[in-house]
Design a protein around this motif. Sequence first.
Motif, short mmCIF file in Angstrom:
data_model
loop_
_atom_site.label_atom_id
_atom_site.label_comp_id
_atom_site.label_asym_id
_atom_site.label_seq_id
_atom_site.Cartn_x
_atom_site.Cartn_y
_atom_site.Cartn_z
N UNK A 54 -27.16 15.42 24.95
CA UNK A 54 -27.25 16.88 24.87
C UNK A 54 -25.84 17.49 24.80
N UNK A 55 -24.95 17.04 25.67
CA UNK A 55 -23.58 17.57 25.68
C UNK A 55 -22.87 17.29 24.37
N UNK A 56 -23.07 16.10 23.81
CA UNK A 56 -22.43 15.76 22.54
C UNK A 56 -22.94 16.66 21.42
N UNK A 57 -24.24 16.90 21.38
CA UNK A 57 -24.81 17.78 20.36
C UNK A 57 -24.31 19.20 20.50
N UNK A 83 -22.02 21.38 17.84
CA UNK A 83 -22.42 22.70 17.34
C UNK A 83 -21.33 23.73 17.58
N UNK A 84 -20.72 23.71 18.75
CA UNK A 84 -19.66 24.67 19.06
C UNK A 84 -18.46 24.42 18.15
N UNK A 85 -18.16 23.14 17.89
CA UNK A 85 -17.04 22.81 17.01
C UNK A 85 -17.29 23.31 15.59
N UNK A 86 -18.56 23.43 15.21
CA UNK A 86 -18.91 23.92 13.88
C UNK A 86 -19.13 25.44 13.90
#
Length: 54
Positions: free
Chosen positions: A26-29, A33-36
């Motif tokens: 979950x944290x990786x996803x 998303x935040x990085x994008x």
Amino acid sequence: MQDGRIFIETINGQFLFKEGGTPAEYSAGLACAVAKHESGTYVKFTPAGAEMFA
């Protein structure tokens, strides 16, 4: 859902408890998303992603 946005509170429990995702997944996803340039408070399906659920 508002203006095509799905607030992450709506998917937290679904992902972690019903679908069996791990907190690390979950944290990786979310980090991806935040990085994008997502806000971290909601997600939006791309046209390609929406087709997966049609």
